[in-house]
Enzyme design. Sequence first.
Site, PDB file in Angstrom:
ATOM      1  N   HIS A  64       0.846  -1.203   0.000  1.00 37.08           N
ATOM      2  CA  HIS A  64       0.000   0.000   0.000  1.00 37.08           C
ATOM      3  C   HIS A  64       0.876   1.246   0.000  1.00 37.08           C
ATOM      4  O   HIS A  64       2.100   1.155   0.108  1.00 37.08           O
ATOM      5  CB  HIS A  64      -1.015  -0.019   1.140  1.00 37.08           C
ATOM      6  CG  HIS A  64      -0.437   0.108   2.528  1.00 37.08           C
ATOM      7  ND1 HIS A  64       0.381  -0.845   3.082  1.00 37.08           N
ATOM      8  CD2 HIS A  64      -0.573   1.078   3.469  1.00 37.08           C
ATOM      9  CE1 HIS A  64       0.712  -0.464   4.305  1.00 37.08           C
ATOM     10  NE2 HIS A  64       0.155   0.703   4.563  1.00 37.08           N
ATOM     11  N   HIS A  66       1.360   3.931   1.952  1.00 34.11           N
ATOM     12  CA  HIS A  66       1.862   4.705   3.090  1.00 34.11           C
ATOM     13  C   HIS A  66       3.391   4.832   3.065  1.00 34.11           C
ATOM     14  O   HIS A  66       4.103   3.896   2.691  1.00 34.11           O
ATOM     15  CB  HIS A  66       1.399   4.089   4.410  1.00 34.11           C
ATOM     16  CG  HIS A  66      -0.052   4.371   4.704  1.00 34.11           C
ATOM     17  ND1 HIS A  66      -0.791   3.624   5.584  1.00 34.11           N
ATOM     18  CD2 HIS A  66      -0.883   5.323   4.218  1.00 34.11           C
ATOM     19  CE1 HIS A  66      -2.034   4.116   5.639  1.00 34.11           C
ATOM     20  NE2 HIS A  66      -2.114   5.142   4.808  1.00 34.11           N
ATOM     21  N   ASP A  68       5.682   4.820   5.282  1.00 30.91           N
ATOM     22  CA  ASP A  68       6.535   3.884   6.028  1.00 30.91           C
ATOM     23  C   ASP A  68       6.653   2.525   5.314  1.00 30.91           C
ATOM     24  O   ASP A  68       7.356   1.631   5.778  1.00 30.91           O
ATOM     25  CB  ASP A  68       6.051   3.703   7.479  1.00 30.91           C
ATOM     26  CG  ASP A  68       4.674   3.078   7.593  1.00 30.91           C
ATOM     27  OD1 ASP A  68       3.745   3.532   6.891  1.00 30.91           O
ATOM     28  OD2 ASP A  68       4.511   2.122   8.393  1.00 30.91           O
ATOM     29  N   HIS A  69       6.008   2.406   4.141  1.00 27.62           N
ATOM     30  CA  HIS A  69       6.110   1.184   3.331  1.00 27.62           C
ATOM     31  C   HIS A  69       6.760   1.430   1.963  1.00 27.62           C
ATOM     32  O   HIS A  69       7.249   0.500   1.343  1.00 27.62           O
ATOM     33  CB  HIS A  69       4.722   0.550   3.144  1.00 27.62           C
ATOM     34  CG  HIS A  69       4.104   0.153   4.450  1.00 27.62           C
ATOM     35  ND1 HIS A  69       3.946  -1.154   4.841  1.00 27.62           N
ATOM     36  CD2 HIS A  69       3.654   0.903   5.491  1.00 27.62           C
ATOM     37  CE1 HIS A  69       3.428  -1.182   6.063  1.00 27.62           C
ATOM     38  NE2 HIS A  69       3.236   0.060   6.471  1.00 27.62           N
ATOM     39  N   HIS A 122      -7.561  -0.807   5.340  1.00 28.27           N
ATOM     40  CA  HIS A 122      -6.552   0.108   5.903  1.00 28.27           C
ATOM     41  C   HIS A 122      -6.338   1.259   4.920  1.00 28.27           C
ATOM     42  O   HIS A 122      -6.369   2.429   5.291  1.00 28.27           O
ATOM     43  CB  HIS A 122      -5.266  -0.672   6.152  1.00 28.27           C
ATOM     44  CG  HIS A 122      -4.120   0.150   6.652  1.00 28.27           C
ATOM     45  ND1 HIS A 122      -4.110   0.729   7.906  1.00 28.27           N
ATOM     46  CD2 HIS A 122      -2.935   0.483   6.071  1.00 28.27           C
ATOM     47  CE1 HIS A 122      -2.962   1.392   8.060  1.00 28.27           C
ATOM     48  NE2 HIS A 122      -2.230   1.254   6.968  1.00 28.27           N
ATOM     49  N   ASP A 143      -0.241  -3.762   6.270  1.00 27.86           N
ATOM     50  CA  ASP A 143      -0.918  -3.274   7.478  1.00 27.86           C
ATOM     51  C   ASP A 143      -2.371  -3.739   7.538  1.00 27.86           C
ATOM     52  O   ASP A 143      -3.216  -3.068   8.124  1.00 27.86           O
ATOM     53  CB  ASP A 143      -0.887  -1.736   7.521  1.00 27.86           C
ATOM     54  CG  ASP A 143       0.493  -1.194   7.847  1.00 27.86           C
ATOM     55  OD1 ASP A 143       1.402  -1.985   8.160  1.00 27.86           O
ATOM     56  OD2 ASP A 143       0.655   0.042   7.788  1.00 27.86           O
ATOM     57  N   HIS A 181       4.489  -4.634  10.919  1.00 27.66           N
ATOM     58  CA  HIS A 181       4.845  -3.926  12.157  1.00 27.66           C
ATOM     59  C   HIS A 181       4.930  -4.884  13.336  1.00 27.66           C
ATOM     60  O   HIS A 181       4.203  -5.888  13.389  1.00 27.66           O
ATOM     61  CB  HIS A 181       3.792  -2.857  12.516  1.00 27.66           C
ATOM     62  CG  HIS A 181       3.778  -1.676  11.603  1.00 27.66           C
ATOM     63  ND1 HIS A 181       4.545  -0.552  11.832  1.00 27.66           N
ATOM     64  CD2 HIS A 181       3.083  -1.442  10.471  1.00 27.66           C
ATOM     65  CE1 HIS A 181       4.321   0.330  10.861  1.00 27.66           C
ATOM     66  NE2 HIS A 181       3.434  -0.182  10.014  1.00 27.66           N
TER      67      HIS A 181
HETATM   68 FE    FE Z   1       2.582   0.865   8.273  1.00 24.79          FE
HETATM   69 ZN    ZN Z   2      -0.114   1.693   6.551  1.00 29.98          ZN
END
Ligand code: FE
Ligand code: ZN
Length: 270
Positions: A64, A66, A68-69, A122, A143, A181
């Site tokens: 996805h 985001h 942090d990915h 998400h 996530d 995570h």
């Molecule tokens: Fe994440």
């Molecule tokens: Zn995420």
Amino acid sequence: MPNLLSSAAHEVPGISAIHAFADNYIWMVSNGREAVVIDPGQAEPVLEALAMHQLKLTAILLTHHHQDHVGGVTELIQATNAGVYGPAGEKLPFCDVPLKEGDQVNDEALHLKLTVLDVPGHTAGHIAFYGHFKNTPILFCGDTLFAAGCGRLFEGTAAQMHASLAKLAALPWDTRVFCAHEYTLSNMRWACEVEPGNKELQHWQKTATEQRSQGIPTLPSNIGQELACNPFMRARHPDVAQAAVTWSQRELTSPVEVFAALREWKNNFR
Ligand code: FE
Ligand code: ZN
């Protein structure tokens, strides 16, 4: 169902966790020469791991959009020429091969065969990768599903996330679940409030607490453990449904309503 709750049984040789940010895992699949990474939020730890083990990065898989990915993608493709595979329905920094439900990602050199699952909730276009590494069934779920928890509903509805988790629940029980995570212990504190009588959960919490005290990832989990312990996968269980009714002080008339109440409960849990 065989017991996969002991830590040693979880480990899949050839798949390792690269730590990023405070609690992200960038999963790396390798055969000792080539490697594929999933959700590289940062480039630096990936480049370090590649250099340390003298690996060539051949592909980057994204679940996805985001940061942090995907934050490491641009730097990684400049450094490595790896191909980027990601969700067709999301805006990504870069993508060679847009993917949707049913698409295949195969890497013969790695003995990695994956099929794409659409798992909105998400984010609106979130995908997961299910398949096999050698003979082991594996899932990279970003996530969407966490050990004893699930992702927050940033872009999707409770009904969408409930359906996405039901899709994952239908995978073989021994599918190793590689979440993005390390949220396991805090998820379990909440799960124990939902189901104080769940012995499997208590057993797993003990194992996970021990793993964290040694700095070991609690992941991968497996689908069997999630079905036994994760409240979000257990909205149909009478104890879980009753706990959700008690917490929300509402009548909940469907598993989706139970799921929505559980998500709200978890959002408010400290
Ligand atoms: Fe994440
Ligand atoms: Zn995420």
